[in-house]
Design an enzyme around this catalytic site. Sequence first.
Site, short mmCIF file in Angstrom:
data_model
loop_
_atom_site.label_atom_id
_atom_site.label_comp_id
_atom_site.label_asym_id
_atom_site.label_seq_id
_atom_site.Cartn_x
_atom_site.Cartn_y
_atom_site.Cartn_z
N CYS A 73 5.79 1.40 -0.19
CA CYS A 73 6.77 1.06 0.84
C CYS A 73 8.20 1.36 0.36
O CYS A 73 8.78 0.58 -0.40
CB CYS A 73 6.64 -0.41 1.22
N CYS B 59 10.79 -1.20 1.60
CA CYS B 59 10.79 -2.49 0.87
C CYS B 59 11.38 -2.33 -0.54
O CYS B 59 12.11 -3.20 -1.01
CB CYS B 59 9.38 -3.03 0.71
N ASP B 60 11.04 -1.25 -1.23
CA ASP B 60 11.32 -1.17 -2.67
C ASP B 60 12.37 -0.12 -3.06
O ASP B 60 12.78 -0.08 -4.23
CB ASP B 60 10.02 -0.86 -3.44
#
Length: 315
Positions: free
Chosen positions: A138, A141-142
Amino acid sequence: MTKIETIDMAIIGGGPAGLTAALYGARARAKTVVFESGLPGGQIVTTDWVENYPGFPDGISGMELGDLMHRQAEKFGAEFRPFASIEKIEPHGMDFLLTNAEDERVLAHAVIVATGAVPKRLNVPGEAEFTGRGVSWCATCDGAFFRDKVVAVIGGGDAAVEEALFLTKFASEVHIVHRRDELRATKCIQEKCFANDKIKLELSRVVTEVIGDDGTVAGVRLASTKGEPEVVLPLEGIFIFVGVDPKSELVRDLCDLTDAGYIKIDHNGLTSYPGLYAAGDVTDSDLKQVVTAAARGASASFEALKWIDERLCSI
Ligand code: NAP
């Protein structure tokens, strides 16, 4: 004996297909409940930017699009049960008995399976060990953890190239590692990729190992598909986008699946089992996009409503 709650339409999965099915069900005044193992939105909430959903000429963030679809379905009366993972669907007369992880049960006149798909693994040494410590599925997200760092994206499809572009906002260099000698992504996405100085292409290469140092990712070992010598690419992050697997386990014994595990549906979203419908990435439809998931969700809902009406009118 506790009375089992009866609803008209159970929708399993709260991505674009499930949310659109819920909108149509609720607007038709059917008692419609969406069961979602996480929060509503599905895979799009981890997509940075959606630029091919009609009505948004400048694009829209995946998070916002998911939120808008959720609010719209809720506004018309769809009920959401987030973090409600359905573990079992069993036929019960002409209805379906749904059981969750807490052994709670609901009886539904029709079910729409919109469980989507999960990202595939590479299954190479180091991948599992360094998940969450440099290996990710992701970018939204990261990605921010890799500011001014070198990262690699694995895969050559739409997801890989779009997410590589997103990662250039943070990383100093983004290597796209792809096993063929050309990308598969849509041409306009490829054009943006070729115009971006931070992106380096590692074509005809496959990852054979994720290398770690002191508990985090330090590089990847890349073999050549063209007989070139193996290379080690030093980097700190690896984002894997090598396709998806359908989440069809729940209905494996109930309806027909393709060899790859996608639910077979007719053009209205009906599976091989009466009263059981499916929509979105879990199905065998060719084009896997937000717009087709939404359209298929609408069709499945429309058909499920007809099925419920016909049944209840004949009782
Ligand atoms: P995809 O289109 O199936 O592409 C997967 C890529 O990973 C392919 O390039 C494939 O290589 C490669 N690959 C597969 N297994 C591999 C392995 N074991 N090792 C190395 N490489 C491997 O999957 P996706 O990009 O995740 O997209 C899934 C669906 O969502 C597609 O239908 C896509 O169009 C859609 N999508 C659309 C958008 C958009 O419209 N903006 C964005 C994201 C996703 P080969 O090319 O050699 O097969």
